[in-house]
Design an enzyme around this catalytic site. Structure first.
Site, PDB file in Angstrom:
ATOM      1  N   TYR A 175      32.534  14.357 -40.069  1.00 58.45           N
ATOM      2  CA  TYR A 175      33.646  13.784 -39.305  1.00 58.45           C
ATOM      3  C   TYR A 175      34.493  12.817 -40.122  1.00 58.45           C
ATOM      4  CZ  TYR A 175      32.323  15.617 -34.724  1.00 58.45           C
ATOM      5  OH  TYR A 175      32.071  16.440 -33.656  1.00 58.45           O
TER       6      TYR A 175
ATOM      7  N   LYS B 204      18.778  19.888 -42.075  1.00 58.73           N
ATOM      8  CA  LYS B 204      18.842  21.216 -42.697  1.00 58.73           C
ATOM      9  C   LYS B 204      18.407  21.044 -44.144  1.00 58.73           C
ATOM     10  CE  LYS B 204      19.973  25.616 -42.640  1.00 58.73           C
ATOM     11  NZ  LYS B 204      19.199  26.614 -41.885  1.00 58.73           N
TER      12      LYS B 204
ATOM     13  N   ASP C  31      18.547  24.732 -37.036  1.00 59.08           N
ATOM     14  CA  ASP C  31      18.639  26.056 -36.405  1.00 59.08           C
ATOM     15  C   ASP C  31      17.426  26.305 -35.508  1.00 59.08           C
ATOM     16  OD1 ASP C  31      17.108  26.080 -38.720  1.00 59.08           O
ATOM     17  OD2 ASP C  31      17.755  28.056 -39.409  1.00 59.08           O
TER      18      ASP C  31
ATOM     19  N   ASP D  51      26.489  16.564 -32.299  1.00 61.80           N
ATOM     20  CA  ASP D  51      27.574  17.019 -31.429  1.00 61.80           C
ATOM     21  C   ASP D  51      27.187  18.345 -30.782  1.00 61.80           C
ATOM     22  OD1 ASP D  51      30.212  17.158 -30.317  1.00 61.80           O
ATOM     23  OD2 ASP D  51      30.731  18.603 -31.887  1.00 61.80           O
TER      24      ASP D  51
ATOM     25  N   ASP E 101      25.577  19.133 -26.609  1.00 58.82           N
ATOM     26  CA  ASP E 101      26.192  20.047 -25.633  1.00 58.82           C
ATOM     27  C   ASP E 101      25.137  21.028 -25.113  1.00 58.82           C
ATOM     28  OD1 ASP E 101      28.723  18.932 -25.963  1.00 58.82           O
ATOM     29  OD2 ASP E 101      29.713  20.895 -25.985  1.00 58.82           O
TER      30      ASP E 101
END
Ligand code: IPM
Ligand code: MG
Length: 361
Positions: A142, A193, A225, A249, A253
């Protein structure tokens, strides 16, 4: 207690509909507790662009700095999609996060027992879900430099965003993770990751080091993942998750669906001098202006504001209990209503919760 100044930034779309309901709930709580709240509004997002030409209205940042807490709605919408990147509505929110150093974003996702069937996922999967996603909020893709787009003479182009974290940034969010986990079920999953990204390798190294200070918290490292899959396969295996900005983020959701609906998920952004509280859902342009949006995420964000910024634990409990009572009574907004049942609107849901808060004080 002294008067608490709350900066109110409803923003765009349903932000303008749900935020006033959260304000009404805070007023009702304040009356019961003998606490005075003063609300001052400012423009952010598309609303600020339309009125002032920039996504954070002049004076808004200062108003936030002077406040005890910030109640935020949502920003963005199709109307501003063509706006240049650095002037988009979202930049208003990102500027607030960065300027106020709100590096820790807490997003609790709990499956309310009476809403189990509102989730598109099976009862056996979501029942008992109670997790907290802690998202790093001021670093990573970001904000990383360099960023930008290069246009070539042949018509091609190359765009860059940079995922960067310093050990100091990782350390402080890791501490938040362990502190929060300590007050919950003492289990922390650090999501990264590390099999591919060097940033994640540093992340893992620092989190592992910080873990030594928290021997009472069980730490596990989960690849992002795999975490995305596990969240919809067996969400009850998680308690507290801590992760970098972009992963957080996306995963938050996903977690919202475990709670039945995006309309149920509140958040707190803390770490700096003044906290910002916002529902996780966006501006929902498809239902904006219709008075049907679920105000519960905004109202539960107000409860987090009471708890984390004002230390009003009892009042926060009262708001959360009021929400639960209203749901137990069977009232539902459209996003969580069973097929064929008449849903209540935004205002009506706000009324019901305000009344319940008043009944409890
Ligand atoms: C969120 C939102 C924001 C984000 C947008 C509106 C900038 O999706 O708070 O999750 O990406 O952080
Ligand atoms: Mg998001």
């Amino acid at each position: 207690m002294a008067t608490c100044r709350i900066a109110v930034l409803p923003g765009d779309g349903i932000g303008q509909e749900v935020t006033p309901e959260a304000v009404r709930v805070l007023r009702a709580v304040g009356k019961g507790a003998g606490a005075g709240f003063e609300f001052e509004e400012a423009l952010v997002g598309g609303a600020a662009i339309d009125a002032t030409g920039v996504p954070l209205a002049p004076g808004a940042l200062e108003l936030c700095r002077q406040a005890h807490a910030i109640l935020f709605g949502a920003v963005g919408g199709p109307k501003w999609e063509g706006v240049a990147h650095e002037a988009r509505p979202e930049r208003g929110l990102l500027a607030l996060r960065k300027e106020l150093d709100l590096y820790a974003n807490l997003r609790p996702a709990r499956c309310f027992p009476m809403l189990v069937d509102a989730s598109p996922l099976k009862r056996a999967v979501v029942e008992g879900t109670d997790l907290m996603v802690i998202r790093e909020l001021t670093g990573g893709l970001y904000f990383g430099e360099p960023r930008g787009v290069e246009r070539f003479a042949d018509g091609g182009a190359r765009a860059v965003n940079t995922m960067a974290y310093t050990s100091r940034e990782i350390e402080r969010i890791a501490r938040t993770g362990f502190e929060v986990a300590r007050k919950r079920r003492r289990r922390l999953a650090s999501v990264d990751k590390a099999n591919v990204l060097v940033v994640s390798q540093l992340w893992r190294e620092v989190v592992t080091r910080v873990a030594k200070e928290y021997p009472d918290v069980a730490l596990e490292h989960v690849l992002v993942d795999n975490c995305a899959m596990a969240l919809v396969q067996r969400p009850t295996q998680f308690d507290t998750l801590v992760t970098e900005n972009t992963f957080g983020d996306i995963l938050s959701d996903e977690a919202a669906i475990l709670a039945g609906s995006m309309g149920m998920l509140p958040s707190a952004s803390i770490g700096g001098a003044v906290g910002l509280y916002e529902p996780v859902h966006g501006t929902a342009p498809d239902i904006a202006g219709k008075g049907v949006a679920n105000p519960i995420a905004a109202i539960l964000s107000a409860a987090m504001l009471l708890r984390y910024s004002l230390g009003l634990e009892r009042e926060a409990d009262r708001v959360e209990r009021a929400v639960e009572r209203v749901l137990e009574q069977g009232h539902r907004t459209a996003d969580i209503a069973a097929p064929g049942r008449r849903p209540v609107g935004t205002r009506e849901m706000g009324d019901l919760i305000v009344r319940e808060v008043e009944a409890q004080s």
